[in-house]
Design an enzyme around this catalytic site. Structure first.
Site, PDB file in Angstrom:
ATOM      1  N   HIS A 164       0.669  -1.181   0.321  1.00 31.61           N
ATOM      2  CA  HIS A 164      -0.367   0.216   0.061  1.00 31.61           C
ATOM      3  C   HIS A 164       1.214   1.009   0.138  1.00 31.61           C
ATOM      4  CE1 HIS A 164      -3.657  -1.419   0.572  1.00 31.61           C
ATOM      5  NE2 HIS A 164      -3.626  -2.731   1.262  1.00 31.61           N
ATOM      6  N   THR A 216      12.555  -7.598   2.292  1.00 28.98           N
ATOM      7  CA  THR A 216      11.740  -6.838   2.047  1.00 28.98           C
ATOM      8  C   THR A 216      12.599  -6.039   0.069  1.00 28.98           C
ATOM      9  OG1 THR A 216      12.971  -4.974   3.152  1.00 28.98           O
ATOM     10  CG2 THR A 216      11.075  -5.950   4.103  1.00 28.98           C
ATOM     11  N   LYS A 217      13.946  -6.667   0.372  1.00 30.44           N
ATOM     12  CA  LYS A 217      14.129  -5.863  -1.084  1.00 30.44           C
ATOM     13  C   LYS A 217      15.453  -7.370  -1.660  1.00 30.44           C
ATOM     14  CE  LYS A 217      18.722  -5.496   1.931  1.00 30.44           C
ATOM     15  NZ  LYS A 217      19.623  -4.341   3.158  1.00 30.44           N
TER      16      LYS A 217
END
Length: 236
Positions: A164, A216-217
């Protein structure tokens, strides 16, 4: 030939059908347990025949557990000797569909959901050959999830390929839209139980992901990552 030898010969044939060539059973395992497992996989074979009947992109040698539910089956592709264990739920509504290679295992009660909303259908899921997932995993595949060959993954693993937007303080978060970068997992990886992959996460070939890590990466080949958020802790 004794009864036990007959049972073992039958088991060898069943294991070959299931894609487990040169598989040696632990001698401690009792005959009663083996018979129960043969009964289970025998029924999975029968369900697989029914499941694949009339389906162009689903192999006739799949194994299907109890209470498996698929929505938009026409968008599902399954290779040979792939197993969907009990309670698997797949909503395959997506642009690219859900694609499983050969000898894939999807663990009990796993959910694959490809579309987060009907305004824009998701991209889908692609899983390579000989990749296995434990029970109770979650694939949120709106942004696309691509997983390579020979990946070994534990239980309760979650993929969320949608995120989001939230930077505009003058708007509600739910009104700011979402991103769809996708998630990619390389070949020959080991993913520990409870790991979470967020939108945009990517790991190369030969990586190890620690239990409960939050990825996350992007990470290169052959590294061990762990933590919240995940970081490189070791090179293989």
């Amino acid at each position: 030939m004794t009864l036990k030898e007959k049972i073992m010969s039958f088991i060898d044939r069943l294991l070959k059908i299931a894609g487990k060539d040169n598989f040696q059973l632990d001698p401690v395992i009792g005959t009663n347990y083996i018979v129960r497992q043969c009964w289970k996989y025998g029924w999975m074979m029968i369900r697989g025949k029914l499941f694949s009947f009339g389906q162009k992109y689903i192999s006739h040698s799949v194994f299907i557990g109890k209470k498996v539910k698929v929505i938009e089956k026409k968008r599902l592709t399954i290779g040979q000797k792939t197993k969907l264990q009990d309670g698997v739920y797949i909503d395959a509504l997506s642009r690219d569909g859900v694609q499983f290679g050969d000898n894939v295992v999807i663990g009990r009660n796993t959910r694959i959901e490809c579309t987060g909303g009907l305004q824009l259908i998701g991209k889908g899921v692609k899983i390579g050959n000989r990749t296995t997932f434990g029970n109770d995993c979650m694939f949120g595949a709106a942004g696309g999830i691509e997983i390579g060959d020979d990946v070994v993954a534990g239980q309760f693993i979650r993929f969320h390929s949608e995120n989001h937007n939230f930077n505009d303080l003058t708007k509600l978060i739910r009104e700011q839209g979402v991103t769809h970068q996708g998630i990619k997992i390389g070949n020959n990886c080991w993913i520990g139980a409870g790991a979470i992959f967020l939108d945009g996460a990517e790991i190369g070939d030969g990586c190890v992901v620690g239990a409960n890590a939050v990825v996350t990466k992007k990470f290169p080949d052959n590294v061990v990552i762990a933590g919240i958020p995940a970081k490189v802790i070791h090179k293989r």
